[in-house]
Design a protein around this motif. Structure first.
Motif, PDB file in Angstrom:
ATOM      1  N   ASN A 143      -3.832  -2.100  24.641  1.00  0.00           N
ATOM      2  CA  ASN A 143      -5.266  -2.201  24.906  1.00  0.00           C
ATOM      3  C   ASN A 143      -6.022  -1.775  23.646  1.00  0.00           C
ATOM      4  O   ASN A 143      -6.470  -0.638  23.513  1.00  0.00           O
ATOM      5  CB  ASN A 143      -5.653  -1.322  26.097  1.00  0.00           C
ATOM      6  N   GLY A 145      -8.971  -2.529  22.445  1.00  0.00           N
ATOM      7  CA  GLY A 145     -10.360  -2.127  22.628  1.00  0.00           C
ATOM      8  C   GLY A 145     -10.487  -0.676  23.046  1.00  0.00           C
ATOM      9  O   GLY A 145     -11.310   0.073  22.502  1.00  0.00           O
ATOM     10  N   GLN A 146      -9.674  -0.276  24.020  1.00  0.00           N
ATOM     11  CA  GLN A 146      -9.703   1.107  24.501  1.00  0.00           C
ATOM     12  C   GLN A 146      -9.317   2.076  23.384  1.00  0.00           C
ATOM     13  O   GLN A 146      -9.960   3.122  23.202  1.00  0.00           O
ATOM     14  CB  GLN A 146      -8.747   1.265  25.681  1.00  0.00           C
ATOM     15  N   LEU A 148      -9.597   1.677  20.150  1.00  0.00           N
ATOM     16  CA  LEU A 148     -10.626   1.758  19.117  1.00  0.00           C
ATOM     17  C   LEU A 148     -11.834   2.560  19.583  1.00  0.00           C
ATOM     18  O   LEU A 148     -12.413   3.337  18.814  1.00  0.00           O
ATOM     19  CB  LEU A 148     -11.053   0.353  18.695  1.00  0.00           C
ATOM     20  N   VAL A 149     -12.218   2.388  20.846  1.00  0.00           N
ATOM     21  CA  VAL A 149     -13.360   3.147  21.374  1.00  0.00           C
ATOM     22  C   VAL A 149     -13.054   4.640  21.356  1.00  0.00           C
ATOM     23  O   VAL A 149     -13.878   5.457  20.914  1.00  0.00           O
ATOM     24  CB  VAL A 149     -13.713   2.688  22.804  1.00  0.00           C
ATOM     25  N   ILE A 150     -11.866   5.007  21.823  1.00  0.00           N
ATOM     26  CA  ILE A 150     -11.480   6.421  21.842  1.00  0.00           C
ATOM     27  C   ILE A 150     -11.370   6.966  20.422  1.00  0.00           C
ATOM     28  O   ILE A 150     -11.788   8.095  20.141  1.00  0.00           O
ATOM     29  CB  ILE A 150     -10.158   6.602  22.611  1.00  0.00           C
ATOM     30  N   LEU A 152     -13.042   5.946  17.752  1.00  0.00           N
ATOM     31  CA  LEU A 152     -14.389   6.123  17.203  1.00  0.00           C
ATOM     32  C   LEU A 152     -15.061   7.363  17.769  1.00  0.00           C
ATOM     33  O   LEU A 152     -15.693   8.127  17.037  1.00  0.00           O
ATOM     34  CB  LEU A 152     -15.236   4.880  17.481  1.00  0.00           C
ATOM     35  N   LEU A 153     -14.909   7.569  19.087  1.00  0.00           N
ATOM     36  CA  LEU A 153     -15.540   8.733  19.724  1.00  0.00           C
ATOM     37  C   LEU A 153     -14.945  10.045  19.216  1.00  0.00           C
ATOM     38  O   LEU A 153     -15.671  10.965  18.834  1.00  0.00           O
ATOM     39  CB  LEU A 153     -15.390   8.645  21.247  1.00  0.00           C
TER      40      LEU A 153
END
Length: 306
Positions: A143, A145-146, A148-150, A152-153
Motif C-alpha cells: 500500500n 499511498g498509506q 507515503l502518507v505515514i 510524510l506525517l
C-alpha cells in the motif's frame, strides 16, 4: 531564598535543559542498545520508555521554560513555531539544501563508478527499505499511498520534538552569550553526543555509520540551521522543514545504504559538500551572527538573538 533559586535556575537554564534531556532519554537509549546486542536479557521497562517519551527536547524545553520564565516565556518559545512569513527564499533553502546535496553526491558517485550506484538504483533501494520497515510495524508493504502518507506525517512530527528544544529553546539563549558560530557548533556537538547510543544499537540507522561522517554532517547542519533562524526572525518552523527534508532524503537517497554497500564516494561527498556550504556561509556572513552587515532579527534578550 525562592528568588535566589529562581535567579540561579534562569542563569543556568540552558545547561539544566541539556542535563534534563540526557537524564530522561539516555537510560532507555543505553538499555535499548545493550539489549539489541544481547548484553542484557530484557528490553527497556515501561517506566524507562515513558521517561524517554516525556524527555524529548521539546518537553524538557517546556518544563524549564515554565519554571524559569512562566507563561510569558512559554508564549515567546511557542511563537517561534508559527513564524512562517519569512519569504519563499528561506522556505526553499530550508527544504532544498540537504536533498540537493544528496542528489549531487549520488549523481557524481554514479558517474565516477560507471553507473555502479545510480541515483535510480539508490532511490529504489531506499523505497524497498521503507516497504520492509512498514511490514515490520504491521503495515501493508504494497500500500504505497498509506506508506507515503505515514512517512510524510512522521517525518514532520518527529523533528518538532527535537527542534522544539535544540533550536526553539537552546539556540536563542546560547546566542545571548556566544557567537552564532559557537552556538551552532555547541548545539551540534551536544546533538551528536545525544545520538551516540544509537551507534551501538543493532538495527538502528546509526549502527555501523562512520562517526566522523556523522560529526561532519550534524555540525554543518546545526550551523546552517542557526544561520536560517537568524535570517527568519528565529523561525523554528524553518528548522523543522530542514529536519523534515533530511529524513525524507534519508529514505529515498539513503546515506545509510551508501555506507552499508560501500558507496563511499556518495557518502563522503555528502559530508564534504555540506561542510563546504557551511564554510562558505560563515565566510560570507561572518561568524558573529551569520547575518552579513547587520545584527540578527531579534534583540539580544531572553528568547532572542543579536
Amino acid at each position: 531564598m525562592k528568588n535566589r533559586i529562581l535567579t540561579w535556575l534562569k542563569k543556568y537554564a540552558v545547561w539544566i535543559f541539556f542535563i534534563l534531556v540526557f537524564i530522561l532519554t539516555w537510560p532507555r537509549a543505553i538499555i535499548g542498545a545493550a539489549y539489541s546486542l544481547n548484553l542484557i536479557p530484557r528490553p527497556p521497562s515501561t517506566i524507562v520508555n515513558v521517561l524517554y517519551l516525556i524527555g524529548t527536547p521539546l518537553v524538557a524545553a517546556i518544563i524549564v521554560t515554565a519554571v524559569t520564565n512562566g507563561r510569558a516565556g512559554l508564549k515567546e518559545w511557542a511563537g517561534r513555531f508559527f513564524r512562517w512569513r519569512v519569504g519563499w527564499k528561506w522556505v526553499l533553502i530550508s527544504l532544498g539544501i540537504y536533498p540537493l546535496v544528496s542528489l549531487v553526491a549520488f549523481a557524481i558517485s554514479s558517474l565516477a563508478t560507471g553507473g555502479r550506484w545510480t541515483v535510480a538504483m539508490m532511490w529504489n533501494a531506499g523505497f524497498e527499505n521503507l516497504r520492509q520497515n512498514a511490514a515490520r510495524i504491521g503495515l501493508n508493504p504494497d500500500n504505497t499511498g498509506q506508506i507515503l502518507v505515514i512517512l510524510l506525517l512522521t517525518s514532520f512530527i518527529v523533528p518538532i520534538f527535537e527542534e522544539g528544544g535544540w533550536r526553539a529553546f537552546a539556540i536563542p539563549r546560547l546566542q545571548e552569550k556566544y557567537s552564532t558560530l559557537a552556538s551552532g557548533l555547541l548545539i551540534g556537538l551536544i546533538w551528536a553526543v545525544w545520538h551516540l547510543p544509537n551507534f551501538f544499537t543493532f538495527g538502528s540507522d546509526h549502527y555501523g555509520m562512520p562517526l566522523l561522517w556523522f560529526l561532519m554532517v550534524i555540525l554543518s547542519i546545526s550551523i546552517l540551521m542557526v544561520w536560517i533562524m537568524n535570517h527568519t526572525k528565529q523561525s523554528v518552523l524553518m528548522t523543522i522543514l530542514f529536519h523534515f527534508s533530511i529524513i525524507i532524503s534519508g529514505h529515498f537517497l539513503p546515506t545509510q545504504l551508501a555506507y552499508q554497500t560501500g558507496n563511499t564516494i556518495a557518502l563522503w561527498l555528502t559530508a564534504g559538500l555540506l561542510v563546504a556550504i557551511t564554510v562558505a556561509v560563515v565566510l560570507v556572513e561572518g561568524p558573529a551572527r551569520l547575518v552579513r552587515g547587520k545584527p540578527a532579527t531579534e534583540n539580544n534578550k531572553f528568547g532572542g538573538a543579536k
